[in-house]
Design a protein around this motif. Structure first.
Motif: not given
Ligand code: FAD
Ligand code: PYC
Length: 405
Positions: A285, A300, A303-305, A308
């Motif tokens: 990302s 974090p 985790e977001h990547t 998604a």
């Protein structure tokens, strides 16, 4: 089983530095090794040392997710990246080394009206520059990449996408190894595990050579291609660069059978994915939010990547991730690279590639070699000077960058 294999030919010899070179290149990544290859092959300059503080290809070249494309907005960038894509086509033949270039296509997803308008603008601008890029409906996106969810109820609904079919991936290590072997075969010294600690200048200001972990080495010309550490190296020559260094992370899953046929990028959500020839899903990302030289990065963002990716490709919900890593990328204010002479006579710099310099490797190395050899810009790198930050002739690719930086 490998114990029986003896007397293999070394790909490049381990050498001690000579007292003096015509050209010293700081940084044995793809860009530095590539510049040595083109200097030797196209300009007949072979008294060259490429010096790295670690192992060759161990920087961002060996850490990146290998996406290659040239669908940039501005004319200057389209010319530079498309020059690279042209060179990628025959690089394996040029180096006699399989760099596994695979033009499987890069699909950029549009999730909102802004994306649709911006990508369509890119498609039109690219066509004017002879760069292949076309708009796909969401159904066409799904046909091109079956694991994609195009459900209207998705958290990140897909409204369509821009596809560059000539774009794709290559094997990053092979790029470094191929350039290294070719350069070494032409007489270039590759010196690993030898940090350059300072660039020295003559009393008249011109470049004199480099201080290294193995002592001072004289050079007529010094060219720096040190990615995230370029500003640190250049500072020792009293050259201040408009660069900030950030960690950029990536991760891979456990290997699975071929399931993902192309590269998909989602700029709005900040996630991209492809599948390596080993079968791992390769995921990444944007940069971390803070400047750092730590080469790790925070959890974090990962985790977001991954969240998604699971939204966009629900079939990967239960995939297990194998490992993650980071590299340090050097980011300029206009998000475009610098391939340039410097105010110091005999000192050249190739940097500022941020999150996107792997794709440029052959093009950047080819034009950088020209600049070093002729002490002049190549027509393609001429706009990518250091002076543009004084004159204001910026190449503002921030919006075109595929991942946030
Ligand atoms: P590097 O390969 O980093 O080489 C620089 C070398 O300089 C290093 O080997 C380092 O050890 C050496 N060095 C530094 N300081 C010194 C010193 N003082 N003395 C001696 N040697 C020194 N780009 C894309 O186009 N597509 C992608 O998909 C992509 N994904 C990425 C994913 C990640 C996780 C990362 C980190 C980067 C990604 N990039 C991508 C960016 C790309 O990797 C870089 O822009 C590109 O590889 C830079 O190549 P380079 O040869 O300039 O740098
Ligand atoms: O520049 O295409 C790119 C890229 C993809 C992932 C990181 N950089």
């Amino acid at each position: 089983a490998l114990s029986g294999h003896k007397n293999w030919t070394e790909q490049w010899p381990e050498v001690e530095p000579k007292a003096e070179y015509d050209v010293i290149i700081v940084g044995a990544g793809g860009h530095g090794l590539g510049a040595a290859h083109y200097l030797a092959k196209e300009h007949g300059i072979t008294n060259i040392a490429v010096i790295d503080k670690g192992w060759l290809g161990g920087g961002n070249t060996g850490r990146n997710t290998t996406i290659i494309r040239s669908n940039y907005l501005y004319d200057e960038s389209a010319r530079l990246y498309d020059h690279a894509v042209d060179l990628w086509q025959d690089l394996s033949q040029d180096l006699n080394y399989n760099v596994m270039y695979s033009n499987r296509g890069v699909l950029m997803l549009a999730h909102n009206v802004h994306d649709v308008q911006s990508f369509k603008r890119h498609v039109h601008a690219n066509r004017l520059n002879g760069v292949d890029n076309r708009w796909l409906t969401k159904e066409e996106c799904k046909d091109y990449c079956p694991p994609l969810s195009i459900s209207p109820d998705a958290r990140y609904p897909v409204l369509g996408g821009a596809l560059q079919k000539r774009a794709g991936t290559a094997r990053h290590d092979a790029v470094a190894w191929g350039y290294a072997r070719s350069a070494a075969a032409r007489g270039v010294d590759i010196i690993q595990n030898c940090a350059v600690t300072a660039i020295r200048r003559h009393p008249d200001g011109s470049v004199a050579g480099v201080e290294t972990a193995k002592g001072f080495i004289k050079a007529k010309k010094v060219a720096v291609s040190a990615a995230g550490h370029t500003s640190v190296v250049m500072q020792t020559a009293d050259v201040r660069l408009p660069l900030e260094s950030y960690p950029l992370q990536a991760l891979v899953s456990e290997p699975v059978k071929p399931v993902f046929p192309c590269v998909v990028m989602s700029n709005a959500v900040h996630a991209y994915i492809s599948q390596s020839d080993k079968g791992e899903l390769v995921i990444g990302s944007g940069t971390d939010q803070y400047t750092s030289y730590s080469q790790r990065g925070g959890l974090p963002l990962i985790e977001h990547t991954v969240a998604a990716i699971c939204e966009i490709f629900p079939m990967f919900n239960r995939m297990r991730m194998l490992r993650k890593w980071g590299g340090i990328v050097d980011v300029t204010p206009d998000r475009s690279a610098i391939i340039s002479k410097t105010p110091v006579e005999g000192l050249y710099v190739n940097c500022g590639w941020g999150t996107g310099g792997f794709k440029a490797t052959p093009g950047a190395a080819h034009t950088f070699a020209w600049t070093i050899a002729k002490n002049a810009p190549h027509p393609i790198n001429a706009p990518f000077t250091l002076e543009r930050f004084r004159t204001g002739r910026l190449i503002d690719e921030a919006a075109a960058a595929a991942v946030a930086h």
